[in-house]
Design an enzyme around this catalytic site. Structure first.
Site, short mmCIF file in Angstrom:
data_model
loop_
_atom_site.label_atom_id
_atom_site.label_comp_id
_atom_site.label_asym_id
_atom_site.label_seq_id
_atom_site.Cartn_x
_atom_site.Cartn_y
_atom_site.Cartn_z
N HIS A 56 0.84 -1.12 -0.06
CA HIS A 56 -0.06 0.22 -0.08
C HIS A 56 0.66 1.18 0.10
O HIS A 56 1.82 1.25 0.80
CB HIS A 56 -0.93 0.07 1.39
CG HIS A 56 -1.88 1.05 1.46
ND1 HIS A 56 -2.89 1.48 0.31
CD2 HIS A 56 -1.82 2.22 1.90
CE1 HIS A 56 -3.70 2.50 0.43
NE2 HIS A 56 -2.88 3.12 1.35
N LEU A 77 -9.82 -3.41 5.30
CA LEU A 77 -9.04 -2.70 4.20
C LEU A 77 -7.93 -1.98 4.52
O LEU A 77 -7.94 -1.13 5.42
CB LEU A 77 -9.83 -1.89 3.29
CG LEU A 77 -9.35 -1.12 1.94
CD1 LEU A 77 -9.27 -2.38 1.13
CD2 LEU A 77 -10.34 -0.16 1.52
C1 GRF Z 1 1.65 1.10 -6.56
O1 GRF Z 1 1.88 2.14 -6.10
C2 GRF Z 1 0.71 0.17 -5.26
O2 GRF Z 1 1.26 0.35 -4.29
C3 GRF Z 1 -0.76 0.47 -5.64
O3 GRF Z 1 -0.62 0.61 -7.02
C4 GRF Z 1 0.42 0.69 -7.55
C5 GRF Z 1 0.59 -0.08 -8.34
O4 GRF Z 1 1.63 -0.22 -9.35
N1 GRF Z 1 -1.36 -0.41 -4.88
P1 GRF Z 1 2.41 -1.36 -10.39
O5 GRF Z 1 1.31 -1.75 -11.16
O6 GRF Z 1 3.09 -2.15 -9.48
O7 GRF Z 1 3.31 -0.66 -11.34
#
Ligand code: GRF
Length: 210
Positions: A106, A141
Site C-alpha cells: 500500500h 481494508l
Molecule cells: C503501486 O503504487 C501500489 O502500491 C498501488 O498501486 C500501484 C501499482 O503499481 N497499490 P504497479 O502496477 O506495481 O506499477
C-alpha cells in the site's frame, strides 16, 4: 520446497517486475489480472510466466468474480498470493480462503492514508514523511499486520506524481524483501504484530538507505 507465488495485478506491473527481477527463492506460478489490458500481463508473458486475464466487468457481482478468481488461483497451488497493484476490493470469502498467505503493498505509511489517492492526501495534510507498507491482508481494508515499511521525505515542491515516484522506488525495494522473508518462513505473526525470525535486520527502510 520452492515457495509458489501467484501475483495479482491490475495495471502496469512495476512491482511485479521488481519481484521477478529480485532473484528470489520462489517460483512465480502465475500472474492474474482483472483487467485484460494490464501491461503487467505482457511483461509476464514475455518472461514465460503463465498470464491470465479475468475481466471483472463480465461478472454480475463481486462475490461471483472473486469465486472465479479464487478458483483460477487455486489451479496453481500457491503458497503465497501477492497483490501487486491489484485495484479491486476483495470479498471477505476470498480473504478468508487465502488469509495468512495473502500480501498487499500500500502506498502510504499505514495506518495513515488507507484507501485511494494516498499521495494527494499526504500532500494535503502537509505530512513531512510518507512511504509505503507491505502487510498481510485481513478483511479490514489496508489494516492487516504490517511486515515492513519504507519512509521517504516529502519535499516542499512535491506534486502527487513526484511523491508517487519516490514512494514507488521504495515499494520496489521492500516488496521483494517481504516476499523473501515469507518464502524463508521467517515471518512470525504475534497477535497482529509481525516479527522477523533469526535476524536483527530492521523491518523499516529509509529512502536514503537506512
Ligand atoms: C503501486 O503504487 C501500489 O502500491 C498501488 O498501486 C500501484 C501499482 O503499481 N497499490 P504497479 O502496477 O506495481 O506499477
Amino acid at each position: 520446497m520452492t515457495c509458489r507465488v501467484v501475483v495479482l495485478i491490475s495495471g502496469r506491473g512495476s512491482n511485479l517486475r521488481a519481484i521477478v527481477e529480485a532473484g528470489l527463492p520462489i517460483e512465480i506460478a502465475a500472474v492474474v489480472s482483472n483487467r485484460p489490458q494490464a501491461a503487467g500481463l505482457d511483461y509476464a508473458r514475455a518472461r514465460g510466466i503463465p498470464a491470465i486475464a479475468l475481466d471483472h466487468t463480465s461478472s454480475p457481482d463481486r462475490a461471483t468474480f472473486d469465486t472465479q478468481l479464487a478458483g483460477e488461483i487455486e489451479r496453481f497451488h500457491p503458497d503465497l498470493v501477492v497483490l501487486a497493484g491489484y485495484m479491486r476490493i476483495l470479498s471477505p470469502a476470498f480473504i478468508a480462503r487465502f488469509e495468512g498467505r495473502l500480501l498487499n503493498i500500500h502506498p502510504s505509511l499505514l495506518p495513515m492514508f488507507p484507501g485511494l489517492d494516498t499521495h494527494t492526501r499526504a500532500l494535503a495534510e502537509g505530512v513531512k514523511v510518507h512511504g509505503c507498507t507491505v502487510h498481510f491482508v485481513t478483511d479490514k481494508l489496508d489494516h492487516g499486520p504490517i511486515i515492513i515499511q519504507a519512509a521517504v521525505p516529502v519535499r516542499a515542491d512535491d506534486t502527487p506524481d513526484t511523491l508517487a515516484a519516490r514512494v514507488l522506488a521504495q515499494e520496489h525495494r521492500i516488496y521483494p524483501l517481504a516476499i523473501r522473508w515469507f518464502a524463508e518462513g521467517r515471518l512470525v505473526n504475534n497477535h497482529g504484530r509481525v516479527n522477523l525470525k533469526g535476524d536483527p535486520t530492521s523491518q523499516s527502510v529509509l529512502a536514503n538507505g537506512g
